[in-house]
Motif scaffolding. Structure first.
Motif, PDB file in Angstrom:
ATOM      1  N   HIS A 111      55.615  51.323  44.286  1.00 34.50           N
ATOM      2  CA  HIS A 111      56.630  52.023  43.365  1.00 34.50           C
ATOM      3  C   HIS A 111      56.139  53.415  43.119  1.00 34.50           C
ATOM      4  O   HIS A 111      56.663  54.487  43.194  1.00 34.50           O
ATOM      5  CB  HIS A 111      56.853  51.432  42.056  1.00 34.50           C
ATOM      6  CG  HIS A 111      57.713  52.201  41.020  1.00 34.50           C
ATOM      7  ND1 HIS A 111      59.265  52.433  41.285  1.00 34.50           N
ATOM      8  CD2 HIS A 111      57.428  52.774  39.850  1.00 34.50           C
ATOM      9  CE1 HIS A 111      59.523  52.773  40.043  1.00 34.50           C
ATOM     10  NE2 HIS A 111      58.481  53.307  39.395  1.00 34.50           N
ATOM     11  N   ARG A 112      54.679  53.593  42.700  1.00 31.09           N
ATOM     12  CA  ARG A 112      53.874  54.693  42.614  1.00 31.09           C
ATOM     13  C   ARG A 112      54.372  55.697  43.893  1.00 31.09           C
ATOM     14  O   ARG A 112      54.563  56.848  43.630  1.00 31.09           O
ATOM     15  CB  ARG A 112      52.543  54.689  42.414  1.00 31.09           C
ATOM     16  CG  ARG A 112      51.834  55.877  42.293  1.00 31.09           C
ATOM     17  CD  ARG A 112      50.218  55.900  42.538  1.00 31.09           C
ATOM     18  NE  ARG A 112      50.031  55.393  43.822  1.00 31.09           N
ATOM     19  CZ  ARG A 112      48.762  55.244  44.387  1.00 31.09           C
ATOM     20  NH1 ARG A 112      47.661  55.368  43.434  1.00 31.09           N
ATOM     21  NH2 ARG A 112      48.586  55.099  45.637  1.00 31.09           N
ATOM     22  N   ASP A 113      54.040  55.091  45.029  1.00 30.02           N
ATOM     23  CA  ASP A 113      54.360  55.971  46.064  1.00 30.02           C
ATOM     24  C   ASP A 113      55.563  56.267  46.762  1.00 30.02           C
ATOM     25  O   ASP A 113      56.035  56.768  47.624  1.00 30.02           O
ATOM     26  CB  ASP A 113      53.453  55.581  47.311  1.00 30.02           C
ATOM     27  CG  ASP A 113      51.807  55.653  47.240  1.00 30.02           C
ATOM     28  OD1 ASP A 113      51.409  56.158  45.972  1.00 30.02           O
ATOM     29  OD2 ASP A 113      50.943  55.065  47.656  1.00 30.02           O
ATOM     30  N   TRP A 138      43.172  51.970  42.292  1.00 32.61           N
ATOM     31  CA  TRP A 138      44.319  53.039  42.493  1.00 32.61           C
ATOM     32  C   TRP A 138      44.067  54.190  43.350  1.00 32.61           C
ATOM     33  O   TRP A 138      44.805  54.798  43.902  1.00 32.61           O
ATOM     34  CB  TRP A 138      45.004  53.256  41.166  1.00 32.61           C
ATOM     35  CG  TRP A 138      45.899  52.230  40.485  1.00 32.61           C
ATOM     36  CD1 TRP A 138      45.400  51.533  39.186  1.00 32.61           C
ATOM     37  CD2 TRP A 138      47.164  51.834  40.555  1.00 32.61           C
ATOM     38  NE1 TRP A 138      46.515  50.702  38.916  1.00 32.61           N
ATOM     39  CE2 TRP A 138      47.375  50.970  39.511  1.00 32.61           C
ATOM     40  CE3 TRP A 138      48.055  52.220  41.531  1.00 32.61           C
ATOM     41  CZ2 TRP A 138      48.530  50.324  39.750  1.00 32.61           C
ATOM     42  CZ3 TRP A 138      49.259  51.838  41.510  1.00 32.61           C
ATOM     43  CH2 TRP A 138      49.652  50.733  40.731  1.00 32.61           C
ATOM     44  N   PRO A 167      48.607  55.412  37.952  1.00 31.28           N
ATOM     45  CA  PRO A 167      49.947  55.739  37.362  1.00 31.28           C
ATOM     46  C   PRO A 167      49.630  56.205  35.939  1.00 31.28           C
ATOM     47  O   PRO A 167      49.112  55.768  35.156  1.00 31.28           O
ATOM     48  CB  PRO A 167      50.980  54.456  37.501  1.00 31.28           C
ATOM     49  CG  PRO A 167      50.038  53.525  38.166  1.00 31.28           C
ATOM     50  CD  PRO A 167      48.754  53.900  38.492  1.00 31.28           C
ATOM     51  N   ARG A 168      50.664  57.130  35.470  1.00 35.64           N
ATOM     52  CA  ARG A 168      50.659  57.493  34.039  1.00 35.64           C
ATOM     53  C   ARG A 168      52.005  57.171  33.430  1.00 35.64           C
ATOM     54  O   ARG A 168      52.873  56.927  34.103  1.00 35.64           O
ATOM     55  CB  ARG A 168      50.228  59.002  33.949  1.00 35.64           C
ATOM     56  CG  ARG A 168      48.946  59.563  34.607  1.00 35.64           C
ATOM     57  CD  ARG A 168      49.165  61.161  34.430  1.00 35.64           C
ATOM     58  NE  ARG A 168      50.154  61.870  34.832  1.00 35.64           N
ATOM     59  CZ  ARG A 168      50.446  62.165  36.225  1.00 35.64           C
ATOM     60  NH1 ARG A 168      49.805  61.817  37.121  1.00 35.64           N
ATOM     61  NH2 ARG A 168      51.605  62.631  36.320  1.00 35.64           N
ATOM     62  N   TRP A 178      55.619  53.306  32.532  1.00 37.48           N
ATOM     63  CA  TRP A 178      55.427  52.939  33.911  1.00 37.48           C
ATOM     64  C   TRP A 178      55.454  51.512  34.291  1.00 37.48           C
ATOM     65  O   TRP A 178      56.011  51.167  35.347  1.00 37.48           O
ATOM     66  CB  TRP A 178      54.189  53.654  34.212  1.00 37.48           C
ATOM     67  CG  TRP A 178      54.037  53.655  35.833  1.00 37.48           C
ATOM     68  CD1 TRP A 178      54.504  54.581  36.495  1.00 37.48           C
ATOM     69  CD2 TRP A 178      53.459  52.819  36.783  1.00 37.48           C
ATOM     70  NE1 TRP A 178      54.444  54.475  37.904  1.00 37.48           N
ATOM     71  CE2 TRP A 178      53.800  53.333  38.158  1.00 37.48           C
ATOM     72  CE3 TRP A 178      52.945  51.453  36.542  1.00 37.48           C
ATOM     73  CZ2 TRP A 178      53.498  52.708  39.191  1.00 37.48           C
ATOM     74  CZ3 TRP A 178      52.398  50.654  37.685  1.00 37.48           C
ATOM     75  CH2 TRP A 178      52.858  51.284  39.028  1.00 37.48           C
ATOM     76  N   ALA A 196      57.863  49.449  37.156  1.00 38.68           N
ATOM     77  CA  ALA A 196      57.336  49.239  38.562  1.00 38.68           C
ATOM     78  C   ALA A 196      58.090  48.412  39.165  1.00 38.68           C
ATOM     79  O   ALA A 196      58.154  48.342  40.719  1.00 38.68           O
ATOM     80  CB  ALA A 196      55.889  48.629  38.338  1.00 38.68           C
ATOM     81  N   ALA A 216      56.178  57.852  36.716  1.00 42.71           N
ATOM     82  CA  ALA A 216      55.120  58.262  37.378  1.00 42.71           C
ATOM     83  C   ALA A 216      54.358  59.664  37.055  1.00 42.71           C
ATOM     84  O   ALA A 216      55.060  60.310  36.577  1.00 42.71           O
ATOM     85  CB  ALA A 216      55.372  57.998  39.100  1.00 42.71           C
TER      86      ALA A 216
END
Length: 183
Positions: free
Chosen positions: A93-95, A123, A156-157, A161, A165, A183
């Motif tokens: 999800h972050r990427d 991370w 992630p911030r 978040w 995810a 994100a």
């Protein structure tokens, strides 16, 4: 409860998610539609926003509006968590399911500094990767291949978040309760 009215589209029981809010309107989680309906029928929650398509679930004696956002009737204390745990779903999800090296659709996870060379499972050292790049990189360093990362990986911030995810397509009606980007 019977099945949703299927004249408006495909069945929604399987994949549909509902945003669950605490009594203070603080987002808690995205839960399956079936669990949300159980909370509503048992009187443990109330509908804040119904489904935009107006679907209604019917039983022999009752009808329940398909919810998009529900709110608990009683307050639930949430323990403080300082760190976001590293999970495969969270990393993808972050990427945004894109390879950190070539930008293609990512299916695997790669350690930028391979674990065989002392790289950690954090991370900052893990990225989403396509199978082709993962095999080509193997246990080499980026400098050995002349590769660069498209984006510097970081934890992630954002307060909510973790909530998003695992949710592929969040309902736009959730945005006022989430407050900031995921994100």
């Amino acid at each position: 409860m019977g099945a949703p009215d299927q004249t408006h589209g495909p069945p929604t029981w399987g994949r549909r998610r509902v945003l669950l809010l605490n009594t203070t309107f603080e987002p808690l989680t995205a839960l399956p539609l079936r669990r949300a309906v159980v909370l509503l029928v048992c009187g443990k929650a109330e509908v804040v926003h119904g489904d935009s398509s107006g679907l209604v679930l019917h039983s022999a004696s009752d009808a329940v509006e398909v919810p998009s956002v529900i709110r608990l009737s009683t307050y639930v204390r949430v323990p403080y968590r300082a760190r976001v745990p590293l999970t495969r779903a969270g990393l993808m999800h972050r990427d945004r399911y894109r390879c950190a090296y070539c930008g293609a659709r990512a299916e695997t996870i790669d350690h930028v500094i391979p674990r065989s060379r002392g790289g950690e499972h954090t991370w900052q050292n893990c990225v989403a990767c396509c199978v082709k790049c993962n095999h080509r990189k193997a246990d080499k360093l980026l400098s050995e291949l002349g590769w660069r990362l498209r984006v510097v990986p970081r934890a992630p911030r954002g307060v909510h978040w973790r909530l998003l995810a695992g949710v592929v397509d969040a309902d736009p009606q959730w945005l006022p309760y989430l407050g900031e980007p995921a994100a």
